[in-house]
Design a protein around this motif. Structure first.
Motif, mmCIF file in Angstrom:
data_model
loop_
_atom_site.group_PDB
_atom_site.id
_atom_site.type_symbol
_atom_site.label_atom_id
_atom_site.label_comp_id
_atom_site.label_asym_id
_atom_site.label_seq_id
_atom_site.Cartn_x
_atom_site.Cartn_y
_atom_site.Cartn_z
ATOM 1 N N ALA A 1 0.827 -1.208 0.000
ATOM 2 C CA ALA A 1 0.000 0.000 0.000
ATOM 3 C C ALA A 1 0.859 1.255 0.000
ATOM 4 N N LEU A 2 1.940 1.250 0.781
ATOM 5 C CA LEU A 2 2.825 2.411 0.814
ATOM 6 C C LEU A 2 3.477 2.626 -0.550
ATOM 7 N N MET A 3 3.884 1.544 -1.201
ATOM 8 C CA MET A 3 4.484 1.653 -2.533
ATOM 9 C C MET A 3 3.509 2.282 -3.515
ATOM 10 N N LYS A 4 2.263 1.835 -3.504
ATOM 11 C CA LYS A 4 1.293 2.317 -4.485
ATOM 12 C C LYS A 4 0.943 3.777 -4.249
ATOM 13 N N ILE A 5 0.836 4.180 -2.983
ATOM 14 C CA ILE A 5 0.549 5.584 -2.683
ATOM 15 C C ILE A 5 1.714 6.463 -3.101
ATOM 16 N N ALA A 6 2.936 6.071 -2.721
ATOM 17 C CA ALA A 6 4.105 6.881 -3.062
ATOM 18 C C ALA A 6 4.256 7.007 -4.572
ATOM 19 N N ASN A 7 4.086 5.911 -5.295
ATOM 20 C CA ASN A 7 4.213 5.978 -6.751
ATOM 21 C C ASN A 7 3.131 6.850 -7.374
ATOM 22 N N ALA A 8 1.915 6.785 -6.849
ATOM 23 C CA ALA A 8 0.841 7.622 -7.378
ATOM 24 C C ALA A 8 1.167 9.107 -7.193
ATOM 25 N N LEU A 9 1.802 9.444 -6.078
ATOM 26 C CA LEU A 9 2.120 10.848 -5.795
ATOM 27 C C LEU A 9 3.137 11.436 -6.774
ATOM 28 N N CYS B 1 15.386 18.979 -11.789
ATOM 29 C CA CYS B 1 14.346 18.830 -10.776
ATOM 30 C C CYS B 1 13.899 17.375 -10.729
ATOM 31 N N VAL B 2 13.948 16.778 -9.558
ATOM 32 C CA VAL B 2 13.556 15.384 -9.355
ATOM 33 C C VAL B 2 12.383 15.357 -8.386
ATOM 34 N N ARG B 3 11.271 14.738 -8.794
ATOM 35 C CA ARG B 3 10.114 14.654 -7.907
ATOM 36 C C ARG B 3 10.209 13.395 -7.052
ATOM 37 N N VAL B 4 10.057 13.557 -5.755
ATOM 38 C CA VAL B 4 10.083 12.431 -4.820
ATOM 39 C C VAL B 4 8.874 12.535 -3.894
ATOM 40 N N ALA B 5 8.493 11.400 -3.326
ATOM 41 C CA ALA B 5 7.393 11.364 -2.364
ATOM 42 C C ALA B 5 7.690 10.313 -1.322
ATOM 43 N N VAL B 6 7.323 10.596 -0.083
ATOM 44 C CA VAL B 6 7.534 9.672 1.028
ATOM 45 C C VAL B 6 6.186 9.238 1.569
ATOM 46 N N ALA B 7 5.945 7.928 1.582
ATOM 47 C CA ALA B 7 4.739 7.360 2.179
ATOM 48 C C ALA B 7 5.127 6.678 3.476
ATOM 49 N N GLY B 8 4.491 7.068 4.551
ATOM 50 C CA GLY B 8 4.814 6.554 5.872
ATOM 51 C C GLY B 8 4.789 7.687 6.870
ATOM 52 N N GLN B 9 5.166 7.387 8.112
ATOM 53 C CA GLN B 9 5.153 8.400 9.168
ATOM 54 C C GLN B 9 6.591 8.735 9.537
ATOM 55 N N ALA B 10 7.063 9.888 9.097
ATOM 56 C CA ALA B 10 8.460 10.239 9.320
ATOM 57 C C ALA B 10 8.625 11.744 9.433
ATOM 58 N N ASP B 11 9.725 12.149 10.051
ATOM 59 C CA ASP B 11 10.155 13.545 10.066
ATOM 60 C C ASP B 11 11.131 13.731 8.916
ATOM 61 N N ILE B 12 10.851 14.712 8.056
ATOM 62 C CA ILE B 12 11.610 14.905 6.829
ATOM 63 C C ILE B 12 12.023 16.356 6.717
ATOM 64 N N ALA C 1 10.105 9.948 -9.258
ATOM 65 C CA ALA C 1 9.480 9.954 -10.581
ATOM 66 C C ALA C 1 10.441 9.417 -11.636
ATOM 67 N N GLY C 2 9.985 8.392 -12.364
ATOM 68 C CA GLY C 2 10.789 7.848 -13.451
ATOM 69 C C GLY C 2 12.058 7.148 -13.022
ATOM 70 N N LEU C 3 12.089 6.618 -11.795
ATOM 71 C CA LEU C 3 13.283 5.913 -11.322
ATOM 72 C C LEU C 3 13.608 4.755 -12.264
ATOM 73 N N GLN C 4 14.857 4.662 -12.681
ATOM 74 C CA GLN C 4 15.277 3.652 -13.640
ATOM 75 C C GLN C 4 16.284 2.709 -12.987
ATOM 76 N N VAL C 5 15.860 1.462 -12.823
ATOM 77 C CA VAL C 5 16.678 0.460 -12.145
ATOM 78 C C VAL C 5 16.656 -0.816 -12.983
ATOM 79 N N SER D 1 -8.019 10.231 -4.359
ATOM 80 C CA SER D 1 -8.204 11.508 -3.664
ATOM 81 C C SER D 1 -6.983 12.423 -3.756
ATOM 82 N N ILE D 2 -5.876 11.942 -4.335
ATOM 83 C CA ILE D 2 -4.660 12.752 -4.453
ATOM 84 C C ILE D 2 -4.949 13.997 -5.287
ATOM 85 N N ARG D 3 -4.465 15.137 -4.804
ATOM 86 C CA ARG D 3 -4.723 16.409 -5.473
ATOM 87 C C ARG D 3 -3.427 17.175 -5.725
ATOM 88 N N ARG D 4 -3.424 17.964 -6.806
ATOM 89 C CA ARG D 4 -2.298 18.845 -7.093
ATOM 90 C C ARG D 4 -2.308 20.017 -6.118
#
Length: 343
Positions: A41-49, A74-85, A126-130, A311-314
């Motif tokens: 679930a965390l993976m899917k939310i983070a990737n959607a963001l 510019c690199v877009r990143v997103a963190v899913a979970g409960q953390a101080d960032i 965004a667009g991570l290539q591995v 429900s994700i919004r810009r």
């Protein structure tokens, strides 16, 4: 570096960080574990963001300390979970919240300082290539398929526009109930063992990794010495093995494909990610359900997750939204769990 590609560099890997995705499926029959993220679930939310496909590769990180630096554009990143960032750049150090995407400009760093809850977070880029091995980018370090991330590693990503997205109501997990179905060797235990499993709390021990988690609680008694071992047979993530100690071990994504301990129960797929994210010292309780209820829970889990992602919004680009205030007091009734089943 091409005009369309950027990169991030690992400046600190913290306790443990690795590349994971939806897993290496279809190969357990030849001894290859699924691997993949512990909490899909965390993976899917983070990737959607960040606009990735749901099961695209992400960084799974334990316990805080990860530091990423954008090297180009510019690199877009997103963190899913409960953390101080926080993000450090020309404007100094800025605190940011989870459950949203941010754009790192060249030279800026993002740090996962500490986890507020749970034992892991997922970072999407965004667009991570591995590169893939056997159809997946997931790291399975025990077999040398990939390796944990280390200082100096560089990961290619797409250049992106400076647009940020937010999950308005982040999921929360204050439910200690983990549902299970009876395991294939439930008959190897005394008649009251399943009642014991579901009748008292169990504590997550510090013996936990991506392979499995040991629990501490009332002893689950085998019928006899002969019932403490079996001829090795198939296991799956969620299998609850019970060795001679009578203390259960729940297998997770990197677990072996076969084992010789009897399996008293199996954690249902809808709850396995929640269990995998429990910290040492937390307690949980088990609830027995039948297979039909487990299937309904899986469908409900998927539907609730899809609603969350929809429900994700810009975010507006003028900085007019106070995200800290929004998450702490702006919601009508506070964050709710998006993973509650219909049961």
């Amino acid at each position: 570096m091409s005009e369309r590609l950027s990169a991030i560099e690992i400046r600190s890997a913290g306790a443990y960080a690795s590349i994971q995705d939806g897993g290496r499926r279809g190969l357990r029959r030849v001894g290859v574990p699924w691997s993949g993220v512990l909490d899909p679930a965390l993976m899917k939310i983070a990737n959607a963001l960040v606009g990735n496909q749901a099961t695209a590769p992400v960084i799974e990180h334990f316990d805080g300390g990860l530091l990423l630096k954008a090297l180009h554009g510019c690199v877009r990143v997103a963190v899913a979970g409960q953390a101080d960032i926080d993000i450090t750049g020309e404007q100094g150090v800025q605190r940011v919240v989870c459950w949203r995407s941010v754009c790192l400009n060249s030279g800026e760093t993002l740090r996962i300082r500490a986890l507020r809850a749970g034992r892991l977070v997922v970072i999407a880029v965004a667009g991570l290539q591995v590169p893939e091995t056997l159809g997946s980018a997931s790291t399975y370090a025990r077999a040398g398929i990939g390796k944990p991330l280390a200082v100096g590693d560089r990961l290619s990503a797409q250049l992106t526009e400076a647009s940020d997205f937010l999950l308005p109501e982040p999921p929360s997990d204050d439910d200690s109930i983990i549902r299970v179905v009876a395991g294939p060797q439930a008959g190897h235990f005394l008649d009251d063992a399943l009642a014991t499993l579901c009748g008292a709390p169990f504590t997550v021990t510090d013996q936990a990794d991506r392979m499995g988690v040991r629990l501490q609680g009332p002893r689950l008694e085998h019928r006899s010495e002969a019932h403490k071992d079996i001829i090795s047979d198939a296991t799956v993530p969620g299998s609850m093995q019970v060795p001679g100690s009578g203390q259960p071990i729940v297998l997770l994504a990197d677990a072996q494909t076969a084992g010789g301990y009897p399996k008293i129960a199996t954690v249902i797929s809808a709850d396995l990610g929640r269990l995998a994210n429990r910290r040492a010292g937390e307690t949980l309780r088990f609830q027995m359900v039948d297979v039909d209820a487990a299937e309904r829970a899986a469908r409900s889990h998927a539907e609730n997750l899809a609603q969350l992602i929809a429900s994700i919004r810009r975010l507006p680009g003028d900085g007019s939204v106070d995200l800290e205030a929004l998450y702490n007091s702006g919601l009508i009734s506070g964050p709710i769990s998006g993973f509650e089943s219909e049961e």
